[in-house]
Design a protein around this motif. Structure first.
Motif, mmCIF file in Angstrom:
data_model
loop_
_atom_site.group_PDB
_atom_site.id
_atom_site.type_symbol
_atom_site.label_atom_id
_atom_site.label_comp_id
_atom_site.label_asym_id
_atom_site.label_seq_id
_atom_site.Cartn_x
_atom_site.Cartn_y
_atom_site.Cartn_z
ATOM 1 N N THR A 28 0.706 -1.116 0.162
ATOM 2 C CA THR A 28 0.073 -0.030 -0.026
ATOM 3 C C THR A 28 0.884 1.129 0.072
ATOM 4 O O THR A 28 1.754 1.273 0.785
ATOM 5 C CB THR A 28 -1.068 0.002 1.187
ATOM 6 O OG1 THR A 28 -1.762 -1.152 1.245
ATOM 7 C CG2 THR A 28 -1.942 1.155 1.144
ATOM 8 N N PHE A 29 0.726 2.148 -1.150
ATOM 9 C CA PHE A 29 1.447 3.326 -1.096
ATOM 10 C C PHE A 29 0.655 4.430 -0.425
ATOM 11 O O PHE A 29 -0.408 4.610 -0.463
ATOM 12 C CB PHE A 29 1.605 3.846 -2.534
ATOM 13 C CG PHE A 29 2.576 2.925 -3.356
ATOM 14 C CD1 PHE A 29 2.838 1.639 -3.088
ATOM 15 C CD2 PHE A 29 3.387 3.352 -4.512
ATOM 16 C CE1 PHE A 29 3.673 0.689 -3.660
ATOM 17 C CE2 PHE A 29 4.121 2.691 -5.314
ATOM 18 C CZ PHE A 29 4.184 1.425 -4.687
ATOM 19 N N ASN A 30 1.248 4.972 0.662
ATOM 20 C CA ASN A 30 0.705 6.013 1.684
ATOM 21 C C ASN A 30 1.070 7.506 1.258
ATOM 22 O O ASN A 30 0.024 8.528 1.082
ATOM 23 C CB ASN A 30 0.921 5.645 3.052
ATOM 24 C CG ASN A 30 0.219 4.500 3.663
ATOM 25 O OD1 ASN A 30 -0.989 4.162 2.921
ATOM 26 N ND2 ASN A 30 0.474 4.027 4.601
ATOM 27 N N SER A 31 2.072 7.817 0.865
ATOM 28 C CA SER A 31 2.690 9.149 0.620
ATOM 29 C C SER A 31 3.990 9.131 -0.202
ATOM 30 O O SER A 31 4.673 8.193 -0.008
ATOM 31 C CB SER A 31 2.684 9.848 1.774
ATOM 32 O OG SER A 31 3.852 9.488 2.868
ATOM 33 N N VAL A 32 4.249 10.188 -0.798
ATOM 34 C CA VAL A 32 5.684 10.581 -1.493
ATOM 35 C C VAL A 32 6.433 11.552 -0.695
ATOM 36 O O VAL A 32 5.746 12.701 -0.475
ATOM 37 C CB VAL A 32 5.389 10.775 -2.929
ATOM 38 C CG1 VAL A 32 6.760 11.189 -3.445
ATOM 39 C CG2 VAL A 32 4.724 9.853 -3.778
#
Length: 686
Positions: free
Chosen positions: A137-141
């Motif tokens: 799961t990608f949450n933030s950059v």
């Protein structure tokens, strides 16, 4: 290199804005004027524009079968508010790097902005190995130790593992299947990747489309969505914002690197203004694009008007929803400065667990059961419709379960009988239904309710805010205060006539301004006007989503043992009106008309005296507890008391002397002797 406007916008990264474009060729010849969204815009060859933003305006949907589009597939145009809930079909084309994912997929702070991917091969990190097929799961950059990376999580053996993946990480990354359902607008904002098609499947229809439905009748197939963007741009010699659709036949060339971008006006959104330092306030600004809609005071924020922005701050609001059985409900954000007063309304509490949450130390919770419950254990009490309880506290109790002793969470209560009280235990897993009995006649300010009671809380406006010209809350029959939130606001006033100021929400008001190099004449803001903000259904859910990110959900109630006997459920009709919902102390009810129909002539005077369904008494019970009430007079209670709400608006309840109540009781009691049904008979007849 020149490209069509459509191709340029489809490949443009929003983080690269603003961009300066030169019109190369197209249908817009020199000197021609086109009317678009109420803005006259001349896009002649050689014209220079600055693109400051873009958003999806509509979707072109191709009807397909087996996730493929044939050459004969029909194409339909769908607005973003087209009804229905949709499932997203996972893209089978892999991404070749983390950088490509961040460039093409929306990653943001809400759950919509948390895309999930998997790799067909193991990925070895410094101190962690991602196994093939595991959902990432990608949450933030953000920047980590000087390198741009993505904050990720995965769940393995019920354990959450957090790690970062650098944008330079290469490999094959496939989109995971998404089991959630979304509106078309949510898909447009979060689930359409750049330069890729998005296939969705209609899950179910929300309601009928008002105009002609562009989809085939009983359609249950898939749609391939192609977005059409609305481009926001600034022109050299205009102060307003122009809107251009991306599918127009125009060729453009990006000349940002060789052009003085500061020669254009700098439009700022309210978010941009809010990011300014506190030392820069107050400031004077001109509205380049005002908000849509006519809700006061936002209809005063018209394009071209000058305003003073005094300061930025966080302010508390109470999120409230209209109490009504049908849809749609209205939603409001009420400021703490609201000067009206509220009186309490009964709460509907569906389970014993809700009783535990609703009880408080300030007063004892008094409820009436509107649904029967048959206990499978002798240690627990079997509830009948109309039973009244005073909620005490949560505790544990020992029961015999499958031949073994087991501790179970229970709710200790006192059942109110005709002449006494009885201690009973209700299991926390009990799925009953209860309605609160209100004894409180006091009128409260909003701040008092937030301080003294636990939300959610049901109220009705008893005295409107006289400082508001039109108090929208006063016309609402009932409100449920759901939660207290904190939001971002700017305090503004008119620059030409600063007689009053008001708060405008930063994240719910689409408005563009540009700052003027003028000195602020009025540094101290004038008196702030109270504003109750009515928000849309979409804004309501977004407010709750953002707010609930920082809140931990309450613990779930214990599950009911699988071997327990099924509950005995009763259905009660709307005619069995709950006549004790608002009773302050002692009361008489109109359900006696149903119980004693054979003696209607004998009790006609009693029915007249009870024509308002409810008679309040000011004298308090000396015991400090709820009154002891004859069970036969309340057996018709129901949680569905919506029929009372319209009636309640037509009259106020009158408070009468305790002696009158007792005389009424005595008259009814004397007329009922000899053929009055017993408690058990009354319950069986329900």
């Amino acid at each position: 290199m020149a490209s069509t406007l459509e191709n340029f916008i489809h490949s443009l990264d929003p983080r690269a804005l603003p961009r300066v474009l030169e019109i190369q060729s197209g249908v817009y010849f020199q000197g021609s004027i086109y009317e678009m969204f109420g803005n006259e815009c001349c896009l002649s060859t050689g014209e220079v524009i600055k693109v400051i933003g873009f958003k999806i305006n509509k979707l072109i949907a191709s009807i397909c079968e087996n996730n493929e589009v044939s050459r004969f597939s029909a194409k339909v145009e769908l607005p973003l508010n087209f009804p229905g809930l949709y499932k997203v079909v996972a893209d089978k084309t892999p991404y070749v790097s983390i950088e490509e994912i961040t460039r093409k997929v929306s990653i943001g702070p809400t759950r919509f902005g948390h895309p999930c991917f998997y790799s067909p091969e193991d990925i070895k990190l410094a101190n962690f190995t991602i196994k093939h097929g595991e959902q990432i799961t990608f949450n933030s950059v953000e920047e980590v130790n000087g390198t741009m990376a993505v904050n990720c999580v995965l769940v393995r053996n019920n354990q959450i593992h957090s790690f970062t993946l650098p944008l330079s990480q290469e490999g094959k990354f496939y989109e995971c299947e998404d089991g959630q359902i979304y509106t078309l607008k949510e898909i447009a904002e979060w689930k359409i990747p750049k330069c890729r098609k998005r296939i969705v499947k209609l899950s179910n229809t929300l309601h009928m489309w008002d105009s002609s439905n562009p989809l085939p009748e009983n359609f249950d197939g898939c749609l391939i969505l192609m977005p059409v963007y609305e481009v926001q741009a600034v022109m050299k010699f205009r102060k307003d914002i122009v809107h251009i659709l991306s599918d127009l036949d125009v060729e453009v060339k990006d000349i940002t690197d060789c052009y003085d971008i500061s020669s254009f006006l700098q439009p700022l959104s309210l978010e941009d203004v809010f990011e300014r330092t506190s030392m820069e306030f107050p400031m004077v600004a001109e509205i380049m694009e005002g908000p849509s809609g006519s809700q006061n005071p936002y209809n005063l924020l018209s394009t071209g008007k000058e305003i003073i922005i005094y300061k930025k701050y966080q302010a508390a609001r109470v999120l409230a929803s209209e109490i009504r059985s049908d849809s749609p409900k209205r939603h409001f954000l009420i400021p703490m400065s609201y000067k009206g007063k509220f009186k309490r309304r009964p709460r509907e509490l569906p389970t014993a667990y809700d009783l535990e949450i609703a009880r408080s130390e300030k007063e004892q919770l008094h409820v009436v059961a509107t649904k029967a419950f048959t206990s499978p254990h002798r240690e627990f009490f079997s509830v009948s419709v109309g039973d009244q309880f005073l909620v005490q506290q949560c505790q544990t109790s020992e029961i015999l379960y499958e031949g073994r002793k087991k501790l179970v969470d229970v709710l200790a209560c006192e059942q109110i009988l005709s002449d006494t009280y009885k201690k009973v235990l209700l299991p926390m897993y009990m799925e009953g239904s209860f309605v609160e009995v209100i004894h409180d006649k006091k009128r409260y300010h909003l701040s008092e309710i937030c301080k003294e009671f636990r939300l959610p809380f049901n109220v009705k406006v008893s005295m409107r805010d006289l400082s508001i010209e039109e108090d929208v809350l006063a016309a609402v029959p009932g409100l449920q205060f759901e939660e207290e939130i904190t939001d971002s606001y700017l305090l503004i006033s008119s620059a030409t006539n600063p007689v009053e100021s008001w708060e405008i929400p930063v994240y719910r008001l689409n408005m563009l301004v540009h700052l003027l190099s003028k000195d602020v004449q009025v540094v101290v803001p004038p008196v702030t006007k109270t504003t109750v903000e009515e928000i849309s259904e979409e804004q309501y859910y977004m407010v709750r989503r953002y707010e609930n990110q920082t809140l931990h959900p309450p613990p779930r109630p214990p599950k009911k043992p699988t071997t327990l006997a099924p509950k005995l459920a009763f259905a009660v009709t709307k005619q069995d009106v709950s006549d004790v919902l608002h009773a302050p102390k002692k009361f008489c009810v109109d359900t006696m008309k149903k119980l004693c129909s054979s003696q209607a002539a004998d009790v006609s005077e009693l029915q007249v005296s009870c024509q308002n369904d409810l008679v309040h008494c000011e004298n308090k019970d000396k015991t400090g507890k709820a009154p002891l009430v004859e069970p036969t007079m309340i057996k018709g209670l129901t949680s569905n008391y919506e029929a009372e709400k319209e009636e309640e608006e037509e009259h106020d309840y009158s408070y009468v002397d305790e002696n009158i109540i007792e005389n009424i009781r005595k008259a009814f009691h004397d007329s009922s002797i000899g053929n009055k049904p017993t408690i058990s008979e009354g319950r069986r007849n329900i």
